[in-house]
Design an enzyme around this catalytic site. Structure first.
Site, PDB file in Angstrom:
ATOM      1  N   GLU A   1       0.851  -1.188   0.000  1.00 40.50           N
ATOM      2  CA  GLU A   1       0.000   0.000   0.000  1.00 40.50           C
ATOM      3  C   GLU A   1       0.890   1.244   0.000  1.00 40.50           C
ATOM      4  O   GLU A   1       0.457   2.330   0.340  1.00 40.50           O
ATOM      5  CB  GLU A   1      -0.964  -0.006   1.176  1.00 40.50           C
TER       6      GLU A   1
ATOM      7  N   CYS B   1      -3.482  -3.566   4.678  1.00 41.48           N
ATOM      8  CA  CYS B   1      -2.611  -4.591   5.280  1.00 41.48           C
ATOM      9  C   CYS B   1      -3.066  -6.011   4.977  1.00 41.48           C
ATOM     10  O   CYS B   1      -2.463  -6.975   5.445  1.00 41.48           O
ATOM     11  CB  CYS B   1      -2.525  -4.366   6.788  1.00 41.48           C
TER      12      CYS B   1
ATOM     13  N   HIS C   1      -2.682  -9.761  12.619  1.00 35.78           N
ATOM     14  CA  HIS C   1      -2.079  -8.587  11.987  1.00 35.78           C
ATOM     15  C   HIS C   1      -1.693  -7.648  13.136  1.00 35.78           C
ATOM     16  O   HIS C   1      -2.495  -7.373  14.024  1.00 35.78           O
ATOM     17  CB  HIS C   1      -3.079  -7.912  11.051  1.00 35.78           C
TER      18      HIS C   1
HETATM   19  N1  COA Z   1       1.098   3.868  30.788  1.00 34.50           N
HETATM   20  C1  COA Z   1       0.555   2.759  30.246  1.00 34.50           C
HETATM   21  N2  COA Z   1      -0.453   2.800  29.315  1.00 34.50           N
HETATM   22  C2  COA Z   1      -0.878   4.011  28.908  1.00 34.50           C
HETATM   23  C3  COA Z   1      -0.325   5.207  29.437  1.00 34.50           C
HETATM   24  C4  COA Z   1       0.709   5.097  30.414  1.00 34.50           C
HETATM   25  N3  COA Z   1       1.275   6.171  30.948  1.00 34.50           N
HETATM   26  N4  COA Z   1      -0.953   6.244  28.840  1.00 34.50           N
HETATM   27  C5  COA Z   1      -1.862   5.726  27.979  1.00 34.50           C
HETATM   28  N5  COA Z   1      -1.805   4.378  28.031  1.00 34.50           N
HETATM   29  C6  COA Z   1      -2.607   3.425  27.250  1.00 34.50           C
HETATM   30  C7  COA Z   1      -4.064   3.823  27.110  1.00 34.50           C
HETATM   31  O1  COA Z   1      -4.807   3.438  28.254  1.00 34.50           O
HETATM   32  C8  COA Z   1      -4.449   3.059  25.863  1.00 34.50           C
HETATM   33  O2  COA Z   1      -4.663   1.696  26.174  1.00 34.50           O
HETATM   34  P1  COA Z   1      -5.980   0.945  25.661  1.00 34.50           P
HETATM   35  O3  COA Z   1      -5.933   0.999  24.165  1.00 34.50           O
HETATM   36  O4  COA Z   1      -5.826  -0.424  26.201  1.00 34.50           O
HETATM   37  O5  COA Z   1      -7.133   1.701  26.176  1.00 34.50           O
HETATM   38  C9  COA Z   1      -3.168   3.112  25.009  1.00 34.50           C
HETATM   39  O6  COA Z   1      -2.112   3.453  25.916  1.00 34.50           O
HETATM   40  C10 COA Z   1      -3.213   4.158  23.918  1.00 34.50           C
HETATM   41  O7  COA Z   1      -3.543   5.367  24.506  1.00 34.50           O
HETATM   42  P2  COA Z   1      -4.539   6.382  23.788  1.00 34.50           P
HETATM   43  O8  COA Z   1      -4.675   7.591  24.606  1.00 34.50           O
HETATM   44  O9  COA Z   1      -5.782   5.642  23.393  1.00 34.50           O
HETATM   45  O10 COA Z   1      -3.626   6.682  22.528  1.00 34.50           O
HETATM   46  P3  COA Z   1      -3.764   7.664  21.331  1.00 34.50           P
HETATM   47  O11 COA Z   1      -4.984   8.510  21.376  1.00 34.50           O
HETATM   48  O12 COA Z   1      -2.457   8.359  21.292  1.00 34.50           O
HETATM   49  O13 COA Z   1      -3.947   6.693  20.045  1.00 34.50           O
HETATM   50  C11 COA Z   1      -3.585   4.863  18.554  1.00 34.50           C
HETATM   51  C12 COA Z   1      -3.304   5.439  19.949  1.00 34.50           C
HETATM   52  C13 COA Z   1      -3.024   3.480  18.461  1.00 34.50           C
HETATM   53  C14 COA Z   1      -5.079   4.791  18.284  1.00 34.50           C
HETATM   54  C15 COA Z   1      -2.890   5.764  17.513  1.00 34.50           C
HETATM   55  O14 COA Z   1      -1.514   5.629  17.699  1.00 34.50           O
HETATM   56  C16 COA Z   1      -3.232   5.452  16.080  1.00 34.50           C
HETATM   57  O15 COA Z   1      -4.181   5.972  15.526  1.00 34.50           O
HETATM   58  N6  COA Z   1      -2.436   4.561  15.431  1.00 34.50           N
HETATM   59  C17 COA Z   1      -2.632   4.166  14.088  1.00 34.50           C
HETATM   60  C18 COA Z   1      -3.841   3.286  13.944  1.00 34.50           C
HETATM   61  C19 COA Z   1      -3.613   2.082  13.101  1.00 34.50           C
HETATM   62  O16 COA Z   1      -2.554   1.510  13.114  1.00 34.50           O
HETATM   63  N7  COA Z   1      -4.635   1.682  12.365  1.00 34.50           N
HETATM   64  C20 COA Z   1      -4.561   0.527  11.555  1.00 34.50           C
HETATM   65  C21 COA Z   1      -5.222  -0.584  12.280  1.00 34.50           C
HETATM   66  S1  COA Z   1      -5.141  -2.023  11.349  1.00 34.50           S
END
Ligand code: COA
Length: 394
Positions: A81, A113, A236
């Site tokens: 992709e 993916c 994945h």
């Molecule tokens: N210690 C431990 N864990 C922590 C933390 C800390 N200090 N602070 C936050 N976390 C945890 C949160 O509780 C959350 O866990 P959960 O998912 O089990 O609820 C996780 O870390 C992520 O935190 P969040 O605030 O939800 O992160 P974010 O808003 O920054 O977004 C993603 C995270 C993954 C959604 C973002 O990185 C993203 O969009 N990634 C790309 C998505 C992707 O790959 N899509 C394709 C899917 S196939």
């Protein structure tokens, strides 16, 4: 002897540079535990300017192909992709670089993916339908780019996985039928004018889990398979936490003692992914390689595989471990590749990032930056991409 079709060899290449996510957390003023535990990633591969999907695919496939393979491959499928051209398939550059038989079909496929899984299933069907065909090469190569200081930044990565599909394979036999599901949704996409992806991260997570339920239930209904018939289930892995959520969902009804081994295998099956980051379409197969390289699995063990490509298409299928599979793996080569990587500072990573985005129509030359790679991208002349092979050591 019954005919088995499946994965005979696996090759893997990832860039020779990485960023430690503790450094990224410090720079972005985030608690490192969020990245390491919350997201479940330790490091991410960073693409240098002398690598792209073609060279990474060539570097991965060159590890596993011998002269007989090059002659016997009559289908070459390049899943990506992160395409470098809207018309010409990256498979053609790859065919030339690897000197694969010209009496072959070579093309590129895309569905986020899920692409490499589509390639794998096409490869299976091709060998099942054509008794005179012998080998198919399927590669998944991608660069996961979300952008500096975006939510997805910590889930970037790059790399390629090459799968050689044959009859009587030495690693894994693929089982039929499989279960799949497709539906148009906007969880992750990259319009033509962008070199970074757009993602609705929370929505995407929910869809990944919904599609897992749909395909697993469909797989159970089609095959009568119970979870306990599977030794391990692989996912994945855009980031390891997402696979972990999938495993938790799948194993909800199991007793604690039974659950444990699935989580142990999951740990083994995400070792490389934690260090490399997201390979997009290669990620499931990097997880598979992590497991095979680290575990002694009994011949006949069944492994469940969940493939998900945003947009979205998902598939659940199983593979059966073949006797003496360890003899075919190149464990030392994979581990050495990761050990010899160079660590970048955040400033260096940001500089690499800016150098590997969209190019324009100007001529340019790129200095070699990947000392261990056999193939590299040397620049552009008259709007033609130039690929080169390292001179063999005399
Ligand atoms: N210690 C431990 N864990 C922590 C933390 C800390 N200090 N602070 C936050 N976390 C945890 C949160 O509780 C959350 O866990 P959960 O998912 O089990 O609820 C996780 O870390 C992520 O935190 P969040 O605030 O939800 O992160 P974010 O808003 O920054 O977004 C993603 C995270 C993954 C959604 C973002 O990185 C993203 O969009 N990634 C790309 C998505 C992707 O790959 N899509 C394709 C899917 S196939």
């Amino acid at each position: 002897m019954a005919t088995i079709i499946g994965i005979d060899k696996i090759g893997f290449y990832s860039p020779e540079y990485y960023l430690d996510l503790t450094d990224l957390a410090t720079a972005r003023q985030v608690d490192p535990a969020k990245y390491k535990i919350g997201i479940g990633q330790d490091q991410m591969a960073v693409l240098p300017a002398d690598q792209d999907i073609v060279t990474m695919a060539a570097n991965a496939a060159a590890q596993i192909l011998d002269q007989a393979d090059r002659q016997q491959i009559d289908l070459l499928i390049f899943a990506t992709e992160s395409g470098i051209d809207q018309s010409k398939a990256a498979a053609l550059y790859l065919q030339e670089l690897l000197q694969i038989n010209h009496q072959a079909r070579a093309f590129e496929i895309k569905e986020a993916c899920y692409g490499a899984t589509a390639g794998l299933q096409i490869a299976y069907d091709h060998l099942a339908a054509h008794p005179t065909s012998q080998k198919v090469l399927v590669v998944g190569a991608d660069v996961a780019r979300y952008g500096i200081a975006t939510a997805g930044e910590v889930t970037q990565g790059a790399g390629a996985v090459a799968l050689l599909i044959t009859r009587q394979p030495r690693l894994l036999g693929l089982q039929q039928p499989t279960a799949y599901y497709s539906e148009e949704i906007m969880d992750f996409w990259r319009p033509n004018y962008r070199d970074t992806a757009l993602a609705d991260g929370k929505f995407s997570t929910a869809q990944y889990l919904r599609f897992l339920d749909l395909t697993w239930q469909a797989y159970r209904a089609k095959t009568g398979t119970q979870l306990t018939d599977l030794t391990a289930v692989l996912f994945h892995i855009p980031f390891t936490k997402l696979g972990l959520k999938g495993l938790r969902q799948l194993t909800t009804d199991l007793a604690a003692a039974t659950k444990e081994s699935y989580f142990d295998y999951f740990q083994q099956a995400t070792g490389y992914n934690r260090q490399v980051g997201n390979l997009y379409t290669g990620s499931l197969y990097l997880s598979l390689l992590s497991l095979l390289d680290q575990q002694q699995l009994a011949a006949g063990s069944k492994i469940g595989l969940y493939s998900y490509g945003s947009g979205a298409v998902a598939e659940f299928f199983t593979a059966v471990v073949q006797p003496n599979y360890q003899q075919t793996l190149q464990v030392a080569c994979h581990q050495q590749q990761l050990h010899q990587r160079q660590r970048l500072t955040v400033a260096e990573y940001e500089q690499f990032f800016m150098q590997t985005g969209l190019t324009d129509d100007h001529d340019f030359q790129i200095k070699r930056q990947s000392p261990h790679a056999d193939f590299y991208f040397a620049g552009q002349t008259d709007q033609r991409r130039i690929y080169q092979r390292k001179e063999p050591v005399k």
